[in-house]
Scaffold this motif. Structure first.
Motif, PDB file in Angstrom:
ATOM      1  N   GLY A 268    -119.798 -93.286-117.254  1.00  0.00           N
ATOM      2  CA  GLY A 268    -120.040 -93.109-118.677  1.00  0.00           C
ATOM      3  C   GLY A 268    -119.164 -94.011-119.521  1.00  0.00           C
TER       4      GLY A 268
ATOM      5  N   THR B 104    -126.535 -87.445-119.792  1.00  0.00           N
ATOM      6  CA  THR B 104    -125.409 -86.829-119.090  1.00  0.00           C
ATOM      7  C   THR B 104    -125.663 -85.335-119.082  1.00  0.00           C
ATOM      8  OG1 THR B 104    -123.840 -88.513-119.793  1.00  0.00           O
ATOM      9  CG2 THR B 104    -122.924 -86.431-119.092  1.00  0.00           C
TER      10      THR B 104
ATOM     11  N   TRP C 184    -123.438 -91.622-116.813  1.00  0.00           N
ATOM     12  CA  TRP C 184    -124.677 -91.817-117.549  1.00  0.00           C
ATOM     13  C   TRP C 184    -125.787 -92.066-116.544  1.00  0.00           C
ATOM     14  CZ3 TRP C 184    -123.783 -95.339-122.413  1.00  0.00           C
ATOM     15  CH2 TRP C 184    -122.892 -94.700-123.284  1.00  0.00           C
TER      16      TRP C 184
END
Length: 128
Positions: A96, A73, A82
């Motif tokens: 994420g 990230t 991500w």
């Protein structure tokens, strides 16, 4: 004459060599651990993976971490997605998962490499 020379030299500033510049600080990376597992890292640059790894088709966050390693990230990311970046410029992106469980299903989104920068335009000559 000697006194005059000493007086002149005493008034001159000393020129000491400058100290060598300090090296830039190392890039800062932060580890994201979920349930004791290194799941992702936050930092300025991603690790670049072999594009051959994309042959694997992970179905969960845990499968993706096993296949590609911890997710990346960007430290300036506002979405916190991500990502896994590959040597052909393409990358996978998923939302994420900051608190788990890593067994949650995912759908990897393949992002194309950004287009190469266009060459600078030469100035247009004035009309005749």
């Amino acid at each position: 004459m000697t006194r005059a020379l000493i007086a002149i030299l005493a008034l001159q500033p000393l020129h000491l060599p400058a100290a060598p510049p300090e090296p830039p600080p190392p890039p800062e990376y932060r580890v994201v651990a979920i349930a004791g597992r290194f799941a992702a890292y936050v930092g300025p640059q991603p690790l670049i993976l072999s594009s051959k790894l994309r042959e694997k088709k992970p179905a969960t966050y845990e499968d993706a971490i096993l296949a590609f390693g911890p997710a990346f990230t960007h430290q300036l990311s506002s979405s916190g997605s991500w990502e896994w970046h590959f040597d052909d410029g393409k990358s996978y992106r998923v939302p994420g998962n900051w608190s788990g469980p890593l067994s949650t299903s995912i759908t990897l989104k393949l992002l194309d490499a950004p287009p190469p920068p266009s060459p600078p335009k030469s100035p247009t000559p004035p009309p005749r």
